[in-house]
Write an enzyme that holds these catalytic residues in place. Structure first.
Site, mmCIF file in Angstrom:
data_model
loop_
_atom_site.group_PDB
_atom_site.id
_atom_site.type_symbol
_atom_site.label_atom_id
_atom_site.label_comp_id
_atom_site.label_asym_id
_atom_site.label_seq_id
_atom_site.Cartn_x
_atom_site.Cartn_y
_atom_site.Cartn_z
ATOM 1 N N CYS A 142 0.784 -1.246 0.000
ATOM 2 C CA CYS A 142 0.000 0.000 0.000
ATOM 3 C C CYS A 142 0.811 1.289 0.000
ATOM 4 O O CYS A 142 0.509 2.209 -0.763
ATOM 5 C CB CYS A 142 -0.943 0.014 1.189
ATOM 6 S SG CYS A 142 -2.092 -1.348 1.156
ATOM 7 N N ARG A 177 15.306 2.410 3.310
ATOM 8 C CA ARG A 177 15.364 1.156 2.563
ATOM 9 C C ARG A 177 14.755 0.022 3.376
ATOM 10 O O ARG A 177 15.272 -1.095 3.407
ATOM 11 C CB ARG A 177 16.785 0.821 2.111
ATOM 12 C CG ARG A 177 16.796 -0.131 0.887
ATOM 13 C CD ARG A 177 18.200 -0.645 0.579
ATOM 14 N NE ARG A 177 19.104 0.401 0.201
ATOM 15 C CZ ARG A 177 20.394 0.439 0.566
ATOM 16 N NH1 ARG A 177 20.912 -0.528 1.307
ATOM 17 N NH2 ARG A 177 21.153 1.427 0.186
ATOM 18 N N ILE A 201 21.423 3.809 6.129
ATOM 19 C CA ILE A 201 22.504 4.269 6.997
ATOM 20 C C ILE A 201 23.863 3.700 6.565
ATOM 21 O O ILE A 201 24.908 4.295 6.826
ATOM 22 C CB ILE A 201 22.137 3.931 8.470
ATOM 23 C CG1 ILE A 201 22.887 4.863 9.433
ATOM 24 C CG2 ILE A 201 22.356 2.461 8.780
ATOM 25 C CD1 ILE A 201 22.188 4.958 10.783
#
Lengths: 304, 304
Positions: A142, A177, A201
């Site tokens: 979604c 991510r 990171i």
């Protein structure tokens, strides 16, 4: 300042209206069950907005609270219940790999969130349909789907280009991510033809389909690039860093960049509007519209 | 190859239809006079296509051939003739500053090419209307205007942004800085919010409205940049180099660039489609549609 702020409410309006009209004209009663097995305030807030939007559009939404040990059995029960058309779970539940296991307990035919392996696999492999005749589109997670719809609405997808290639030429940075949003989103946008820098990171990865879109699906490469290398090149910057302190330096943005934040915190500095052409501060309402859209799809797939 | 070739015929179709329908439904007979005072084959060809298109759409087109010494008097005569609504001249006539003088002999109220000082001044100064009430839009030179319409058609203008700022965030290279096309085009696109690199044989200039479009109209700066610095950054590359040997190196283009050629010669290499997302090989038919559109505007301005 020439920056245009565009709210998720505006973007989601046409989807909400369409869903409402479909449900009304067809006289159907699609039912979504949400399982809440944590005390996470963000999850509770999300459940409340989902409930409110479902009521407005005519979707029956039932929130089932339980403890996490009961959850698997309750999902299985809902899988087998013909009156339930869609199932979602408010994650994190266990906060580890067991959550991924639970995502696969939800039946493929009721997985409104698009998080089971089949949908995730198809998404990463740029397989857009469930069937060979291409009548049943795959379910897309979604929030990534909502961001695609945001990008379509604000003119980043070029409708003149062929379907599937409409981001060709766009350079997009995604700062996040996660497995739920950032990584699938990078894959989706690269599959649609964009060159995507995916930042976490540890490093920056490039997702792309090669020069002239020669690849059928995206490939991923690690890079040694830094934020100061990629932000000045990026047409679009999408952020989802879950901390209040993180801010994208406005000074690094390309003049006229499109900026989208899906974090619960403001990841852009207050002066972002002095440089951006478009600023979308949040996408939550579009995400809920996509949840309902996925539900209607699964409702129809039953009768195929 | 995923590049989409888009022809001027397709882009101009809706304009032609609109002009035709307007002329028919209003029962008007707008008349355009073209003066041909040279033997330039390109001018003769342009006159022939103009004649053909005018016939199709219902514009009365009269080509008047003369020698260049007669031209000024004939323009004055047409200025005073109420049955003539638009005047154009096939340049070059003298091929020097006298041509610029002739452009100002054409009456402001009949200058379909938008080449007289008043229109050129307004264009460079981003004054979009002739009157304070903003009912009469300025006439814009036909080829630059045609390229704006091409850019709108192929999705480079973002209609989500406010009118006047719809190129914000776009980087555009124009290889040609003629007074008739390249320089006015650079100004138009920068006034619409783009960052424009204008290339000629001497140097590269940057036309822009500053960070966050803080300027009301564009400013121009000389740069020391070279083609290899700017092409890899450019979303759009527009060429108009009037020699068959000149080619833009495909290797320097950004993957997914939009490429537009308005030269009579192909300024892109044959392999451009391996890298570009969109290729527009010519714009001539759109230019003629804009000529007719300007004529209809001037026809209406008479009765204001």
């Amino acid at each position: 300042m020439s920056c245009k702020t565009i709210l998720a409410k505006e973007i989601s309006a046409s989807f909400r209206e369409e869903i409402k009209a479909t449900i009304k004209s067809r006289g159907i009663k699609p039912k979504l069950v949400g399982f809440l097995a944590n005390e996470d305030p963000a999850a509770i807030k999300y459940a409340e907005s989902t409930s409110k939007t479902c009521e407005e559009t005519g979707v029956i939404f039932e929130l089932r609270k339980c403890n996490r040990e009961q959850l698997e059995d309750l999902i299985v029960e809902a899988n087998e219940d013909d009156s339930v058309h869609g199932i979602m779970v408010y994650y994190p539940v266990f906060g580890d790999r067991q959550d991924q296991y639970l995502q696969n307990v939800v039946s493929v035919s009721k997985d409104v969130e698009g998080l089971c392996h089949k949908y995730i696999y198809n998404m990463y492999h740029n397989n857009r349909f469930l069937d060979e005749k291409q009548t049943k589109k795959c379910i897309i997670p979604c929030t990534p789907l909502a961001i695609v719809k945001v990008l379509e609405y604000i003119g980043v997808y070029n409708p003149v280009l062929p379907y599937g290639d409409r981001l060709h030429g766009r350079i997009i940075t995604i700062i996040n991510r996660s497995e739920i949003v950032g990584r699938p989103l990078a894959a989706l946008l690269a599959n649609d033809g964009g060159k995507v820098y995916s930042v976490d990171i540890n490093n920056i990865q490039e997702f792309h389909r090669g020069t002239g879109l020669r690849l059928r699906k995206h490939e991923v490469q690690d890079t040694n690039l830094k934020l100061e290398d990629i932000l000045p090149l990026s047409d679009v910057v999408i952020t989802g860093v879950p901390t209040p302190s993180y801010k994208v330096p406005t000074a690094l943005l390309r003049d006229g960049a499109v900026t989208i934040n899906f974090s619960a915190f403001k990841n852009f500095e207050d002066n972002v509007k002095e440089k951006a052409s478009i600023y979308v501060p949040a996408v939550g309402k579009v995400t809920i519209a996509m949840l309902e859209r996925n539900l209607l799809r699964l409702y129809d797939y039953r009768s195929f």
